[in-house]
Design a protein around this motif. Structure first.
Motif, PDB file in Angstrom:
ATOM      1  N   GLN A  86       0.843  -1.185   0.000  1.00 59.41           N
ATOM      2  CA  GLN A  86       0.000   0.000   0.000  1.00 59.41           C
ATOM      3  C   GLN A  86       0.884   1.243   0.000  1.00 59.41           C
ATOM      4  OE1 GLN A  86      -3.062  -0.021   3.006  1.00 59.41           O
ATOM      5  NE2 GLN A  86      -3.899  -1.997   2.346  1.00 59.41           N
ATOM      6  N   ILE A  87       0.996   1.852  -1.166  1.00 62.20           N
ATOM      7  CA  ILE A  87       1.741   3.101  -1.323  1.00 62.20           C
ATOM      8  C   ILE A  87       0.790   4.120  -1.930  1.00 62.20           C
ATOM      9  CG2 ILE A  87       3.668   4.270  -2.461  1.00 62.20           C
ATOM     10  CD1 ILE A  87       5.101   1.579  -2.581  1.00 62.20           C
ATOM     11  N   ILE A  88       0.450   5.141  -1.175  1.00 57.33           N
ATOM     12  CA  ILE A  88      -0.445   6.192  -1.657  1.00 57.33           C
ATOM     13  C   ILE A  88       0.400   7.435  -1.916  1.00 57.33           C
ATOM     14  CG2 ILE A  88      -2.363   7.700  -1.064  1.00 57.33           C
ATOM     15  CD1 ILE A  88      -3.557   5.386   0.499  1.00 57.33           C
ATOM     16  N   ARG A  89       0.452   7.831  -3.191  1.00 55.65           N
ATOM     17  CA  ARG A  89       1.307   8.953  -3.601  1.00 55.65           C
ATOM     18  C   ARG A  89       0.576   9.763  -4.671  1.00 55.65           C
ATOM     19  NH1 ARG A  89       6.781   6.632  -4.623  1.00 55.65           N
ATOM     20  NH2 ARG A  89       6.876   6.725  -2.330  1.00 55.65           N
ATOM     21  N   LEU A  90       0.341  11.025  -4.410  1.00 54.40           N
ATOM     22  CA  LEU A  90      -0.338  11.897  -5.354  1.00 54.40           C
ATOM     23  C   LEU A  90       0.085  13.339  -5.120  1.00 54.40           C
ATOM     24  CD1 LEU A  90      -3.928  12.670  -4.117  1.00 54.40           C
ATOM     25  CD2 LEU A  90      -2.517  11.035  -2.905  1.00 54.40           C
ATOM     26  N   VAL A  91      -0.157  14.171  -6.104  1.00 53.00           N
ATOM     27  CA  VAL A  91       0.134  15.599  -5.963  1.00 53.00           C
ATOM     28  C   VAL A  91      -1.160  16.387  -6.046  1.00 53.00           C
ATOM     29  CG1 VAL A  91       2.530  15.641  -6.746  1.00 53.00           C
ATOM     30  CG2 VAL A  91       0.686  15.724  -8.426  1.00 53.00           C
ATOM     31  N   VAL A  92      -1.160  17.527  -5.351  1.00 59.04           N
ATOM     32  CA  VAL A  92      -2.327  18.390  -5.282  1.00 59.04           C
ATOM     33  C   VAL A  92      -1.902  19.812  -5.625  1.00 59.04           C
ATOM     34  CG1 VAL A  92      -4.184  19.258  -3.822  1.00 59.04           C
ATOM     35  CG2 VAL A  92      -3.280  16.948  -3.449  1.00 59.04           C
ATOM     36  N   GLY A  93      -2.594  20.424  -6.584  1.00 57.64           N
ATOM     37  CA  GLY A  93      -2.384  21.830  -6.899  1.00 57.64           C
ATOM     38  C   GLY A  93      -3.452  22.672  -6.234  1.00 57.64           C
ATOM     39  N   CYS A  94      -3.095  23.886  -5.834  1.00 58.06           N
ATOM     40  CA  CYS A  94      -4.004  24.727  -5.047  1.00 58.06           C
ATOM     41  C   CYS A  94      -4.201  26.107  -5.654  1.00 58.06           C
ATOM     42  CB  CYS A  94      -3.480  24.857  -3.618  1.00 58.06           C
ATOM     43  SG  CYS A  94      -3.349  23.281  -2.732  1.00 58.06           S
ATOM     44  N   ASP A  95      -5.226  26.814  -5.141  1.00 55.79           N
ATOM     45  CA  ASP A  95      -5.540  28.134  -5.678  1.00 55.79           C
ATOM     46  C   ASP A  95      -4.494  29.182  -5.302  1.00 55.79           C
ATOM     47  OD1 ASP A  95      -6.184  28.259  -2.976  1.00 55.79           O
ATOM     48  OD2 ASP A  95      -8.046  29.364  -3.279  1.00 55.79           O
ATOM     49  N   ASN A  96      -3.637  28.891  -4.330  1.00 52.68           N
ATOM     50  CA  ASN A  96      -2.563  29.824  -3.973  1.00 52.68           C
ATOM     51  C   ASN A  96      -1.271  29.571  -4.771  1.00 52.68           C
ATOM     52  OD1 ASN A  96      -1.655  27.465  -2.813  1.00 52.68           O
ATOM     53  ND2 ASN A  96      -1.569  28.251  -0.712  1.00 52.68           N
ATOM     54  N   GLY A  97      -1.343  28.692  -5.760  1.00 47.07           N
ATOM     55  CA  GLY A  97      -0.191  28.414  -6.613  1.00 47.07           C
ATOM     56  C   GLY A  97       0.723  27.327  -6.112  1.00 47.07           C
ATOM     57  N   LYS A  98       0.466  26.772  -4.930  1.00 47.92           N
ATOM     58  CA  LYS A  98       1.361  25.771  -4.366  1.00 47.92           C
ATOM     59  C   LYS A  98       0.982  24.359  -4.821  1.00 47.92           C
ATOM     60  CE  LYS A  98       2.679  28.398  -0.252  1.00 47.92           C
ATOM     61  NZ  LYS A  98       2.759  28.413   1.233  1.00 47.92           N
ATOM     62  N   ILE A  99       2.006  23.509  -4.922  1.00 40.53           N
ATOM     63  CA  ILE A  99       1.834  22.103  -5.262  1.00 40.53           C
ATOM     64  C   ILE A  99       2.365  21.271  -4.098  1.00 40.53           C
ATOM     65  CG2 ILE A  99       2.436  20.246  -6.857  1.00 40.53           C
ATOM     66  CD1 ILE A  99       2.939  22.420  -8.973  1.00 40.53           C
ATOM     67  N   PHE A 100       1.538  20.352  -3.621  1.00 35.93           N
ATOM     68  CA  PHE A 100       1.929  19.495  -2.510  1.00 35.93           C
ATOM     69  C   PHE A 100       1.976  18.043  -2.965  1.00 35.93           C
ATOM     70  CE2 PHE A 100      -0.101  23.166  -0.490  1.00 35.93           C
ATOM     71  CZ  PHE A 100       0.849  23.515   0.469  1.00 35.93           C
TER      72      PHE A 100
END
Length: 342
Positions: A86-100
């Motif tokens: 079980q490896i959960i890995r994803l990226v999230v882009g946000c309205d403040n311009g940041k990527i997590f």
């Protein structure tokens, strides 16, 4: 008029926040995972079925605080979800311009644009390569470090190569059979295939709407069917389909009178003919906020909770099943799409 009988809601889940984006994992080893992004929270949910297949449910896997409104999500090809791994890995882009990056329970800052992130895409085959587009009119190609589980916040330092766009980027997509390319779509109507290894555009087209008023490209998607290079887009109230290298669309049709804001190809065996469009601004007399189209059929299938004109913010197809997820205010819905779309 098209009937609603070909689309039915098979699962619902109330969320703690309004969902702005939903994304099924497109990778076979974790295809039943779906991520949603709200005002400050990103959650991961698993779609499960009873043994006889008669009932579909959503089960919460994990939630994370990112502190900003999510606007885009992309799953890493490293993601797996089974009894063995079980490896959960994803990226999230946000309205403040940041990527997590969300990785094994950690939330790491990848980097930032100067404005809202409109879309993100991991490469299907280069698991450390990620592309992002933004309202700041840039395309960024990020390279994540190897051995992610060894990096903490201070040592996590991805590299970034930036290309200037002529207008805000609205969509970026990868393809499992075209490992060196990203499809990049701009609000002005330009769609290009960008070779990130050579740092060059290998083909581009300017899409134009024949309707009145200024045409704004809201979304585009790249079919993952391996036999052709096919992409589609929504401009104004219409949808268009192109086959590379043709500069003129091979198909066009009516999407939503109010203007469509999403275009998504089916990911299963119907992936070169079936796609969904959605509007985020349904009017009082709108039959449905989501429509599933088949370019071989004339009439679309209407999808959604027809008793409500709630705003649909995001849609996403399951990788192998005829299932379409949608975000409807603070509710996640899973629709079974039948007959007219297959």
């Amino acid at each position: 008029m098209p009937s609603h009988q070909d689309a039915r809601v098979v699962a619902r889940l109330d969320l703690p926040q309004p969902a702005h984006v939903v994304e099924f994992c497109p990778h076979p080893q974790a295809e039943d995972l779906i991520a949603w992004g709200g005002d400050t929270i990103v959650g991961v949910i698993r779609k499960t079925q009873t043994a006889d297949g008669s009932q579909t449910t959503f089960t919460l896997v994990e939630e994370h605080l990112v502190g900003a409104r999510a606007t885009a999500i992309s799953w890493s090809p490293s993601t797996t979800f089974s009894s063995e791994s079980q490896i959960i890995r994803l990226v999230v882009g946000c309205d403040n311009g940041k990527i997590f990056l969300i990785d094994q329970g950690r939330v790491l800052l990848v980097g930032s644009h100067l404005d809202t992130i409109n879309d993100l895409s991991f490469s299907f085959t280069e698991k450390h390569t990620l592309a992002s587009v933004s309202e700041d009119q840039t395309l960024c190609i990020w390279t994540l470090p190897d051995n992610l589980h060894h990096h903490e916040h201070g040592s996590f330092q991805p590299t970034c190569a930036t290309s200037r766009l002529s207008s805000p980027g609205v969509a970026v997509r990868s393809h499992p059979d075209r490992s060196n390319l990203f499809m990049v779509a701009e609000k002005s109507g330009i769609v290009r295939f960008y070779d990130f290894r050579q740092d060059e555009t290998v083909w581009s087209v300017l899409l134009r709407d024949d309707g009145p008023g200024p045409a704004i490209l809201r979304d585009a998607d790249w079919s993952i069917e391996k036999s052709l290079l096919r992409f589609g887009a929504v401009i104004g109230s219409k949808w268009y389909i192109w086959d590379f290298p043709h500069l003129e669309p091979i198909r066009a049709g009516h999407g939503h009178e109010e203007g469509a804001h999403q275009f998504r190809w089916a990911r299963n065996k119907n992936g070169e003919t079936v796609f969904a469009t959605a509007t985020s601004a349904p009017s009082a007399d709108t039959a449905a906020s989501i429509k599933v189209h088949n370019i071989d059929h004339q009439l679309p299938v209407h999808v959604g909770d027809t008793s409500s004109k709630a705003r649909v913010t995001s849609i996403s197809w399951h990788r192998s099943a005829n299932l379409l997820a949608s975000a409807n205010r603070s509710r996640l819905l899973c629709h079974s799409i039948q007959s007219g779309s297959s």
